[in-house]
Design a protein around this motif. Structure first.
Motif, PDB file in Angstrom:
ATOM      1  N   VAL A  29     -39.555 -22.822  -9.089  1.00 48.04           N
ATOM      2  CA  VAL A  29     -38.420 -23.297  -9.489  1.00 48.04           C
ATOM      3  C   VAL A  29     -38.603 -24.847  -9.036  1.00 48.04           C
ATOM      4  O   VAL A  29     -38.396 -24.903  -7.884  1.00 48.04           O
ATOM      5  CB  VAL A  29     -37.093 -22.741  -9.163  1.00 48.04           C
ATOM      6  CG1 VAL A  29     -36.045 -23.365 -10.034  1.00 48.04           C
ATOM      7  CG2 VAL A  29     -37.125 -21.387  -9.669  1.00 48.04           C
ATOM      8  N   GLU A  30     -38.520 -25.801 -10.041  1.00 50.66           N
ATOM      9  CA  GLU A  30     -38.390 -27.056  -9.571  1.00 50.66           C
ATOM     10  C   GLU A  30     -37.210 -27.848  -9.917  1.00 50.66           C
ATOM     11  O   GLU A  30     -36.433 -27.430 -10.954  1.00 50.66           O
ATOM     12  CB  GLU A  30     -39.651 -27.879 -10.134  1.00 50.66           C
ATOM     13  CG  GLU A  30     -39.542 -28.193 -11.734  1.00 50.66           C
ATOM     14  CD  GLU A  30     -40.760 -29.044 -12.206  1.00 50.66           C
ATOM     15  OE1 GLU A  30     -41.730 -29.050 -11.483  1.00 50.66           O
ATOM     16  OE2 GLU A  30     -40.756 -29.563 -13.160  1.00 50.66           O
ATOM     17  N   PHE A  31     -36.723 -28.888  -9.348  1.00 56.01           N
ATOM     18  CA  PHE A  31     -35.469 -29.472  -9.505  1.00 56.01           C
ATOM     19  C   PHE A  31     -35.576 -30.777  -9.408  1.00 56.01           C
ATOM     20  O   PHE A  31     -36.340 -31.458  -8.838  1.00 56.01           O
ATOM     21  CB  PHE A  31     -34.556 -29.160  -8.406  1.00 56.01           C
ATOM     22  CG  PHE A  31     -34.327 -27.699  -7.853  1.00 56.01           C
ATOM     23  CD1 PHE A  31     -33.171 -27.188  -8.568  1.00 56.01           C
ATOM     24  CD2 PHE A  31     -35.133 -27.052  -7.424  1.00 56.01           C
ATOM     25  CE1 PHE A  31     -32.904 -25.872  -8.204  1.00 56.01           C
ATOM     26  CE2 PHE A  31     -34.966 -25.773  -7.199  1.00 56.01           C
ATOM     27  CZ  PHE A  31     -33.728 -24.929  -7.580  1.00 56.01           C
ATOM     28  N   ARG A  32     -35.152 -31.436 -10.807  1.00 53.05           N
ATOM     29  CA  ARG A  32     -35.381 -32.954 -10.869  1.00 53.05           C
ATOM     30  C   ARG A  32     -34.130 -33.726 -11.123  1.00 53.05           C
ATOM     31  O   ARG A  32     -33.068 -33.149 -11.524  1.00 53.05           O
ATOM     32  CB  ARG A  32     -36.232 -33.094 -12.116  1.00 53.05           C
ATOM     33  CG  ARG A  32     -37.890 -32.687 -12.071  1.00 53.05           C
ATOM     34  CD  ARG A  32     -38.583 -32.850 -13.056  1.00 53.05           C
ATOM     35  NE  ARG A  32     -39.956 -32.227 -13.131  1.00 53.05           N
ATOM     36  CZ  ARG A  32     -41.090 -33.252 -12.477  1.00 53.05           C
ATOM     37  NH1 ARG A  32     -40.776 -34.417 -12.207  1.00 53.05           N
ATOM     38  NH2 ARG A  32     -41.896 -32.622 -12.258  1.00 53.05           N
ATOM     39  N   GLY A  92     -35.550 -37.216 -13.945  1.00 56.81           N
ATOM     40  CA  GLY A  92     -36.983 -37.010 -14.246  1.00 56.81           C
ATOM     41  C   GLY A  92     -37.903 -37.185 -12.858  1.00 56.81           C
ATOM     42  O   GLY A  92     -39.050 -36.493 -12.980  1.00 56.81           O
ATOM     43  N   GLN A  93     -37.148 -37.446 -11.784  1.00 51.47           N
ATOM     44  CA  GLN A  93     -37.601 -37.345 -10.408  1.00 51.47           C
ATOM     45  C   GLN A  93     -37.746 -36.074  -9.627  1.00 51.47           C
ATOM     46  O   GLN A  93     -36.759 -35.558  -9.803  1.00 51.47           O
ATOM     47  CB  GLN A  93     -37.186 -38.581  -9.707  1.00 51.47           C
ATOM     48  CG  GLN A  93     -37.688 -38.704  -8.348  1.00 51.47           C
ATOM     49  CD  GLN A  93     -39.055 -39.545  -8.317  1.00 51.47           C
ATOM     50  OE1 GLN A  93     -39.340 -40.455  -9.242  1.00 51.47           O
ATOM     51  NE2 GLN A  93     -39.954 -39.156  -7.489  1.00 51.47           N
ATOM     52  N   LEU A  94     -38.942 -35.628  -9.372  1.00 50.57           N
ATOM     53  CA  LEU A  94     -39.101 -34.456  -8.593  1.00 50.57           C
ATOM     54  C   LEU A  94     -38.323 -34.351  -7.331  1.00 50.57           C
ATOM     55  O   LEU A  94     -38.680 -35.146  -6.626  1.00 50.57           O
ATOM     56  CB  LEU A  94     -40.425 -33.893  -8.361  1.00 50.57           C
ATOM     57  CG  LEU A  94     -40.690 -32.519  -7.564  1.00 50.57           C
ATOM     58  CD1 LEU A  94     -40.317 -31.288  -8.514  1.00 50.57           C
ATOM     59  CD2 LEU A  94     -42.136 -32.273  -7.274  1.00 50.57           C
ATOM     60  N   ALA A 151     -21.357 -30.759  -5.541  1.00 46.04           N
ATOM     61  CA  ALA A 151     -20.739 -31.631  -6.276  1.00 46.04           C
ATOM     62  C   ALA A 151     -21.914 -33.092  -6.485  1.00 46.04           C
ATOM     63  O   ALA A 151     -22.206 -33.401  -7.575  1.00 46.04           O
ATOM     64  CB  ALA A 151     -19.240 -32.087  -5.846  1.00 46.04           C
ATOM     65  N   ARG A 152     -22.449 -33.160  -5.354  1.00 55.59           N
ATOM     66  CA  ARG A 152     -23.423 -34.306  -5.157  1.00 55.59           C
ATOM     67  C   ARG A 152     -24.599 -34.210  -5.947  1.00 55.59           C
ATOM     68  O   ARG A 152     -24.895 -34.833  -6.641  1.00 55.59           O
ATOM     69  CB  ARG A 152     -23.654 -34.772  -3.867  1.00 55.59           C
ATOM     70  CG  ARG A 152     -24.981 -35.676  -3.641  1.00 55.59           C
ATOM     71  CD  ARG A 152     -25.057 -36.074  -2.391  1.00 55.59           C
ATOM     72  NE  ARG A 152     -26.172 -37.146  -2.642  1.00 55.59           N
ATOM     73  CZ  ARG A 152     -26.118 -38.384  -2.017  1.00 55.59           C
ATOM     74  NH1 ARG A 152     -25.154 -38.646  -1.202  1.00 55.59           N
ATOM     75  NH2 ARG A 152     -27.269 -39.056  -2.147  1.00 55.59           N
ATOM     76  N   HIS A 153     -25.059 -32.845  -6.182  1.00 57.37           N
ATOM     77  CA  HIS A 153     -26.256 -32.553  -7.033  1.00 57.37           C
ATOM     78  C   HIS A 153     -26.020 -31.891  -8.105  1.00 57.37           C
ATOM     79  O   HIS A 153     -27.056 -31.214  -8.654  1.00 57.37           O
ATOM     80  CB  HIS A 153     -27.278 -31.759  -5.825  1.00 57.37           C
ATOM     81  CG  HIS A 153     -27.469 -32.593  -4.502  1.00 57.37           C
ATOM     82  ND1 HIS A 153     -28.040 -33.825  -4.680  1.00 57.37           N
ATOM     83  CD2 HIS A 153     -27.374 -32.220  -3.157  1.00 57.37           C
ATOM     84  CE1 HIS A 153     -28.349 -34.304  -3.447  1.00 57.37           C
ATOM     85  NE2 HIS A 153     -27.758 -33.203  -2.495  1.00 57.37           N
ATOM     86  N   SER A 154     -24.837 -32.029  -8.669  1.00 56.69           N
ATOM     87  CA  SER A 154     -24.679 -31.424 -10.006  1.00 56.69           C
ATOM     88  C   SER A 154     -25.746 -31.601 -11.247  1.00 56.69           C
ATOM     89  O   SER A 154     -25.708 -31.038 -12.246  1.00 56.69           O
ATOM     90  CB  SER A 154     -23.244 -31.215 -10.214  1.00 56.69           C
ATOM     91  OG  SER A 154     -22.985 -32.547 -10.564  1.00 56.69           O
ATOM     92  N   ALA A 155     -25.948 -32.960 -10.753  1.00 58.20           N
ATOM     93  CA  ALA A 155     -26.875 -33.510 -12.129  1.00 58.20           C
ATOM     94  C   ALA A 155     -28.175 -33.029 -12.126  1.00 58.20           C
ATOM     95  O   ALA A 155     -29.133 -33.395 -12.829  1.00 58.20           O
ATOM     96  CB  ALA A 155     -26.819 -35.083 -11.929  1.00 58.20           C
TER      97      ALA A 155
END
Length: 243
Positions: free
Chosen positions: A148-151, A154-156, A91-95
């Motif tokens: 695979v990158e996760f942002r 816009g911040q890596l 839930a915290r990182h769903s964005a």
């Protein structure tokens, strides 16, 4: 291990002893599969099912004289059920936004890798990795490997290196922003890979080795059910083993 062609082309040798990276009091040895250029995705998939792992183009498994602490582990994704802590991380990182990038050197990725190693693994040797060492470790592959990158805004925040196998995904390495308070990027990364396995109808997510007495490996025991390759066979690890 199957002996039919092309597996008959694979040869194995055992390294000399070296200091164990996970259990300081132990000396380790590895069994290495060669030649590297012959090990394509189908062959590597078979090797992984037999307990092997890769670092760059080198495919190996523990072959220690007096220790069997390293247990190859995998998550049977259809049976996995997230616990409360994992659901909170999801839930915290769903964005987080996800994008696949070419398997090549990127200055932004390398800077995050350096910061992650300095904060999380200081003194472990990898915190001093040069660009060349970083590239040899994560960016060289003869198989189907994805970066695979996760942002976030816009911040890596995180980078995952993942191998696609014939029966699953193999989580090669994940590094992430170590300076975000309360973040659970590592947990979220595993959960994301589980969902990718499900979407691709792949039954397993391979997590490399688990060592009961290694704090670095403890997170793997929280993904249940967890299967381990023990005595040459994959079996569910019960709580008495994982505790």
């Amino acid at each position: 291990m199957q002996k039919d062609y092309p597996y008959a082309l694979i040869q194995f040798y055992v390294t000399g002893p070296y200091d164990c990276s996970y259990l300081p009091e132990e000396r380790a040895r590895s069994q290495v599969a060669t030649p590297n250029h012959v090990i394509d995705t189908p062959i590597y998939s078979e090797l992984v099912r037999n307990g092997f792992r890769r670092s760059g183009v080198f495919t190996y498994r523990p072959y220690c004289d007096h220790c069997q602490a390293c247990v190859p582990v995998r998550i049977p994704v259809e049976r996995f059920c997230a616990n409360r802590t994992q659901r909170r991380a999801a839930a915290r990182h769903s964005a987080l936004t996800v994008s696949e990038r070419p398997l090549g050197f990127d200055d932004e990725h390398y800077a995050l890798y350096q910061r992650y190693q300095e904060r999380r693994h200081a003194g472990g040797g990898m915190d001093q990795d040069s660009r060349e060492q970083y590239a040899h470790f994560l960016l060289q592959s003869h198989i189907d490997t994805r970066l695979v990158e996760f942002r976030e805004a816009g911040q890596l925040r995180m980078v995952c290196i993942i191998d696609r196998l014939t029966d699953g995904l193999s989580s090669v390495y994940t590094y992430y922003d170590p300076d975000v308070p309360g973040a659970s990027y590592g947990t979220w990364g595993v959960l994301w890979q589980i969902e990718v396995c499900r979407a691709l109808d792949l039954p397993y997510l391979y997590l490399g080795y688990w060592i009961r007495d290694s704090r670095k490996m403890a997170y793997k025991a929280h993904f249940k059910p967890l299967e381990g390759r023990v005595g040459g066979h994959w079996q569910t690890l019960d709580d008495s083993i994982l505790a």
